[in-house]
Each structure stands twice: as C-alpha cells, then as structure tokens.
Design a protein around this motif. Sequence first.
Motif, PDB file in Angstrom:
ATOM      1  N   ASP A   1       0.866  -1.176   0.000  1.00  0.00           N
ATOM      2  CA  ASP A   1       0.000   0.000   0.000  1.00  0.00           C
ATOM      3  C   ASP A   1       0.911   1.238   0.000  1.00  0.00           C
ATOM      4  OD1 ASP A   1      -1.570   2.174   0.657  1.00  0.00           O
ATOM      5  OD2 ASP A   1      -2.679   1.168   2.241  1.00  0.00           O
ATOM      6  N   CYS A   2       0.980   1.912  -1.143  1.00  0.00           N
ATOM      7  CA  CYS A   2       1.920   3.027  -1.272  1.00  0.00           C
ATOM      8  C   CYS A   2       1.542   4.226  -0.410  1.00  0.00           C
ATOM      9  CB  CYS A   2       2.017   3.463  -2.735  1.00  0.00           C
ATOM     10  SG  CYS A   2       2.808   2.238  -3.802  1.00  0.00           S
TER      11      CYS A   2
ATOM     12  N   ASN B   1       0.442   4.052   2.758  1.00  0.00           N
ATOM     13  CA  ASN B   1       0.687   3.840   4.181  1.00  0.00           C
ATOM     14  C   ASN B   1       1.913   2.995   4.518  1.00  0.00           C
ATOM     15  OD1 ASN B   1      -1.920   5.063   5.250  1.00  0.00           O
ATOM     16  ND2 ASN B   1      -2.720   3.560   3.819  1.00  0.00           N
TER      17      ASN B   1
ATOM     18  N   ASN C   1       0.480  -0.919  -4.969  1.00  0.00           N
ATOM     19  CA  ASN C   1      -0.936  -0.585  -5.046  1.00  0.00           C
ATOM     20  C   ASN C   1      -1.169   0.848  -4.541  1.00  0.00           C
ATOM     21  OD1 ASN C   1      -3.618  -1.197  -5.604  1.00  0.00           O
ATOM     22  ND2 ASN C   1      -4.025  -1.894  -3.523  1.00  0.00           N
ATOM     23  N   LYS C   2      -2.194   1.490  -5.044  1.00  0.00           N
ATOM     24  CA  LYS C   2      -2.569   2.859  -4.657  1.00  0.00           C
ATOM     25  C   LYS C   2      -1.453   3.866  -4.939  1.00  0.00           C
ATOM     26  CE  LYS C   2      -5.572   1.078  -0.982  1.00  0.00           C
ATOM     27  NZ  LYS C   2      -5.867   1.072   0.469  1.00  0.00           N
ATOM     28  N   TRP C   3      -0.598   3.564  -5.897  1.00  0.00           N
ATOM     29  CA  TRP C   3       0.493   4.484  -6.244  1.00  0.00           C
ATOM     30  C   TRP C   3      -0.044   5.775  -6.865  1.00  0.00           C
ATOM     31  CZ3 TRP C   3       0.582   5.808 -11.358  1.00  0.00           C
ATOM     32  CH2 TRP C   3      -0.094   4.940 -12.237  1.00  0.00           C
TER      33      TRP C   3
ATOM     34  N   TYR D   1      -6.177   0.738  11.441  1.00  0.00           N
ATOM     35  CA  TYR D   1      -5.669   0.255  10.164  1.00  0.00           C
ATOM     36  C   TYR D   1      -6.777  -0.310   9.291  1.00  0.00           C
ATOM     37  CZ  TYR D   1      -1.249   0.248  12.827  1.00  0.00           C
ATOM     38  OH  TYR D   1      -0.180   0.575  13.617  1.00  0.00           O
ATOM     39  N   ARG D   2      -7.607  -1.189   9.859  1.00  0.00           N
ATOM     40  CA  ARG D   2      -8.646  -1.853   9.081  1.00  0.00           C
ATOM     41  C   ARG D   2      -9.943  -1.933   9.875  1.00  0.00           C
ATOM     42  NH1 ARG D   2      -7.652  -5.404   4.983  1.00  0.00           N
ATOM     43  NH2 ARG D   2      -9.898  -5.165   4.704  1.00  0.00           N
TER      44      ARG D   2
ATOM     45  N   ALA E   1      -9.745   0.975   5.223  1.00  0.00           N
ATOM     46  CA  ALA E   1      -8.307   0.798   5.426  1.00  0.00           C
ATOM     47  C   ALA E   1      -7.618   2.155   5.434  1.00  0.00           C
ATOM     48  CB  ALA E   1      -7.706  -0.087   4.325  1.00  0.00           C
TER      49      ALA E   1
ATOM     50  N   ARG F   1      -9.568   5.166   4.138  1.00  0.00           N
ATOM     51  CA  ARG F   1     -10.339   5.014   2.900  1.00  0.00           C
ATOM     52  C   ARG F   1     -11.316   3.854   3.083  1.00  0.00           C
ATOM     53  NH1 ARG F   1      -8.121   7.222  -1.651  1.00  0.00           N
ATOM     54  NH2 ARG F   1      -8.917   5.519  -2.943  1.00  0.00           N
TER      55      ARG F   1
END
Length: 335
Positions: free
Chosen positions: A108-109, A111, A135-137, A243-244, A278, A281
């Motif tokens: 996860d870019c 976090n 991911n999420k870059w 976090y989740r 997460a 988001r």
Amino acid sequence: TTIIIDLLKRVNPKYTIVLLKNEFGDAETDSALARESHIQVTEMTNGCLCCVLVGQMKRALEEMKAKYRPDRIIIETSGSAFPAPIAWQIREMESSGFHLDSILTVVDCINFCGYEDTSYTARMQAQYTDLILLNKWDHVTERQLDIVVDHINELNTDTPKIKVGLDGSVDPEMIFGLDTKLFALSDRPFAAAGGTGENRSHHAQEVDLVEIRRSQDAGSTKEGISSAEFTAFLMSLPAEDVYRVKGIVRLVGSVSGSDAPLANVKTDSSAHYIVNHAFGRYTLTCLTAKTQQAPDMLVCVTILGSGLRMHLPRLLEGFMASEVEATVRWAQRPE
C-alpha cells in the motif's frame, strides 16, 4: 482482494481458479466480497495461516482440490502472515500434486512508510517475495512514490516491483508461472536462524483487535445504522491508529460513494453492506448474494489497529454496540 477479483476476470473462463482466504478476525468480509463476484471461496478465520492455522491449511487445500479440481489455487493470507511456513507446507504437498508457483506481496503506497517500522511482518513480506505489487500508487505524489520504493529497496533490492493498474488490474502472465525458488524444504533451518520461525504469537505483538457482533434486540424497531451517520463515523477514524475495519453492517438509507448503491430500495429501508475500511479510505458494497449472515444481524465487524484501547468507547458507539460486550485483544508490545 480487489486485485484477485480483477485477475480472475482476465483468465480464460475455462481455466478454474479458486480462492483460499485467511481472515485475521472472525468477520468473513473479503470472502463475501469475492462471492459477490461469483468466485469459489474457502474461508479460514480467527487465526493466521503461518502459525495457528498452518495444519488446517493442508486439509483445506486437499478439500478444494477434490471439490473443484482447480487449475490454480490462490491463497490470500492475512496481513500478519509470515510467508515461510505457508510455503513449506505447500512444498511438503508436492507428492499430492501441489506445486508452489509464486509468493506475491502487495504494498500500500499510501501507508507503507512508517508502517513497516512498527510491523515486523510487513518487513518480512517485503523481503521474501517473488514480486512486489505497488498498489494505490496513483494516490501519492511522484516524490512520495520514490520514497516508498526507496524504503522497499532498503529491504529488498533485487525483487521486481510493478505498479498495479488504476483499476486494480494485473496481467496474469506476469504473476503466473514464476516457479519460485524461495523457501525450499532444505532451507528450514534458516527459519530458526533468520527469525522466520513459526512464532504463534507474532500477530498478537503487532496489532490490537476488536470484534463486534450485535443482533437486533427483540422487540426493537431499529432496523440498522443510519448510513449518513455511519459514513461520517468511518471518515472520522484516525488513519494512524485504525488500520482496518472490515465486516458486514446493516445500514438504513441511501448510500453514496459505495461500490453497489441500493437499487430500487426506499430510503427508509435497510440492507446489509460489506464495509471495507483501510487507513482512512473505505468502500461499502451492498450484499446481493445469499450469505450466512442471520437476517437479524446488525453488526459483524473486525477492527485492527494500534492504540485502539483509547478509541474503544467511540468504536462501540459508532457500531451501535455501546452496551454490547465486544471481543478485545490488545497487542502485547515490548516495553
């Protein structure tokens, strides 16, 4: 899970792929999401595949092979799993027709920087993998992405790093057929020396866990949680501590910004939604397929984070559970 769901859409329909999903808590969130996409899923909850559930994984794989006769099985571990014990378990099953293809790590870019300092497992996953999926870059600046890659390179310079598509897409030809050389059975002594042994309490040292279940009280006219109040609650959760949040909740009213908004439902009606939150988001997906959830279930969620003790009253209130006893496990971090 989003990446896996997209991946399965890109393979030949005649190519059978099934998913073995490991949930850290009790709520079968991602599996419900996968079933909404008509994917065959076997669920393993309340434990980590690399330690507590490692013996059960063998039986699950054998049952999936007999029931579905798949071409491939994708194992989605919990975020707290060490890769080594899982890889060795699969390698021991080669005589039964199982072959370990690859070990993949999704980063996860948004976090990763900072989180890898507090999570020993996150560092292990980034170090021992055949491919790192960024991911999420697209949600970070070019400079922030460079910093993330620099942090990863400090742990693992040689492993290829690729960007996941904006829609969560990955080319199957890029991740299938890697024939990994990681964690050969002859490497087992490495576990004790290198620190990747089967520490059955490793996940208990990193994250706090709160599980909340609540059914509709007898005689209650409350059909669910107000969707507007619930989304405001999710947006208010501190990303550095929570976090989740994942599970299923029953919401009342129209839901905006969800993956599958209520269709042909009056705004005063209720429906079950998969909540997947997460690091600040979230998505809300309306359940359409049959699930194992009881019709009177209001809340069934798992919350992971750090320092949740101070947020517990607020979490319980947000899930209409202030008078309900939740299952809580605080991480035993070293002083």
